[in-house]
Design a protein around this motif. Structure first.
Motif, PDB file in Angstrom:
ATOM      1  N   LYS A  62     -13.545   2.554   7.488  1.00 24.66           N
ATOM      2  CA  LYS A  62     -13.558   1.436   8.374  1.00 24.66           C
ATOM      3  C   LYS A  62     -13.246  -0.061   7.596  1.00 24.66           C
ATOM      4  O   LYS A  62     -13.948  -0.187   6.742  1.00 24.66           O
ATOM      5  N   GLY A  63     -12.432  -0.833   7.998  1.00 25.33           N
ATOM      6  CA  GLY A  63     -11.844  -1.934   7.380  1.00 25.33           C
ATOM      7  C   GLY A  63     -10.521  -1.926   6.295  1.00 25.33           C
ATOM      8  O   GLY A  63     -10.249  -2.657   5.817  1.00 25.33           O
ATOM      9  N   LYS A  64     -10.307  -0.364   6.247  1.00 20.57           N
ATOM     10  CA  LYS A  64      -8.883  -0.175   5.946  1.00 20.57           C
ATOM     11  C   LYS A  64      -7.988   0.562   6.780  1.00 20.57           C
ATOM     12  O   LYS A  64      -8.314   0.892   7.852  1.00 20.57           O
ATOM     13  N   GLN A  97      -2.669  -5.597  -1.152  1.00 27.08           N
ATOM     14  CA  GLN A  97      -2.439  -4.554  -0.018  1.00 27.08           C
ATOM     15  C   GLN A  97      -2.685  -3.337  -0.094  1.00 27.08           C
ATOM     16  O   GLN A  97      -3.411  -2.720   0.799  1.00 27.08           O
ATOM     17  N   ARG A  98      -2.560  -2.788  -1.276  1.00 27.84           N
ATOM     18  CA  ARG A  98      -2.798  -1.416  -1.618  1.00 27.84           C
ATOM     19  C   ARG A  98      -4.500  -1.256  -1.820  1.00 27.84           C
ATOM     20  O   ARG A  98      -4.881   0.035  -1.159  1.00 27.84           O
ATOM     21  N   GLU A  99      -5.218  -2.286  -1.953  1.00 29.28           N
ATOM     22  CA  GLU A  99      -6.739  -1.883  -1.808  1.00 29.28           C
ATOM     23  C   GLU A  99      -7.181  -2.005  -0.446  1.00 29.28           C
ATOM     24  O   GLU A  99      -8.205  -1.478  -0.292  1.00 29.28           O
ATOM     25  N   GLN A 100      -6.420  -2.309   0.408  1.00 29.41           N
ATOM     26  CA  GLN A 100      -6.524  -2.196   1.894  1.00 29.41           C
ATOM     27  C   GLN A 100      -6.344  -1.033   2.615  1.00 29.41           C
ATOM     28  O   GLN A 100      -6.531  -0.941   3.799  1.00 29.41           O
ATOM     29  N   ILE A 101      -5.794   0.102   1.720  1.00 34.01           N
ATOM     30  CA  ILE A 101      -5.243   1.362   2.348  1.00 34.01           C
ATOM     31  C   ILE A 101      -5.846   2.458   1.739  1.00 34.01           C
ATOM     32  O   ILE A 101      -6.045   2.493   0.231  1.00 34.01           O
TER      33      ILE A 101
END
Length: 200
Positions: A62-64, A97-101
């Motif tokens: 959650k959060g991603k 952006q990748r850190e959020q996926i």
């Protein structure tokens, strides 16, 4: 008379197949909310499967934005193609952006795909991929939750023994853990990038 019965039977089978296709297409198509945004009221939800380091649950992320693909490592073409699309989409995003996926590869072939094999296979496409599987009962539940399907196909003349026919869609989970959209097989990485960015 026999020919007429055979013809009627074939027509009935064709009709049933067409109806099944229509129902599947309806289930997988996004429903419109009052705001005009796609939403999936009945599909998706949390699950817990096994990765190389233990249990992996959807709610852990959650959060991603979670990008899910359902397949198996012995798949000759469809799975590698779709995983490559996800990989290229990840590369087309910047580091922040990748850190959020979180991409997840779910195997429906637990008899051959161990968590260790899945970890190695998934990492080949992108280092952030997590490969997971589970018992047949749990896999069937996840497949049902997401409106996917698969079936085991025996291959008596092949050393593989069997193949797995399966649906091929990429599932996009928003930061609240809800199924937000799906991307059809054959879509280019650019389309996936666009869909992901809308959820960041």
């Amino acid at each position: 008379m026999a020919n007429n019965l055979a013809t009627l039977r074939n027509l009935l089978l064709l009709t049933l197949a067409l109806l099944a296709g229509i129902v599947t297409a309806y289930i997988l198509s996004p429903q419109s909310s009052p705001s005009g945004q796609p939403m999936f009221k009945t599909l998706g939800g949390n699950f817990t499967l096994q990765g190389v380091n233990g249990d992996v649950s959807l709610h852990d992320f959650k959060g991603k934005v979670v990008v899910i693909y359902i397949g198996y490592t012995h798949c000759p073409d469809v799975c590698p193609t779709s995983l490559a699309v996800i990989s290229q989409a990840m590369k087309n995003l910047d580091a922040n952006q990748r850190e959020q996926i979180q991409p997840i590869f779910i195997s429906v072939d637990p008899d051959r795909d161990t968590p260790e094999q899945l970890a190695e296979y998934s990492a080949f496409f992108h280092p952030s991929f997590i490969g997971v599987t589970g018992s047949r009962e749990v896999i069937d539940q996840v497949v049902s939750q997401y409106g996917a399907f698969y079936r085991i196909v025996e291959m008596k003349d092949s050393a593989m023994g069997y193949a797995v026919d399966h649906s091929s869609r990429i599932y996009l989970i928003n930061k609240q853990g809800e199924l937000s959209n799906t991307v059809a097989h054959g879509a280019p990485p650019e389309q996936l990038v666009t869909e992901i960015k809308e959820l960041l």
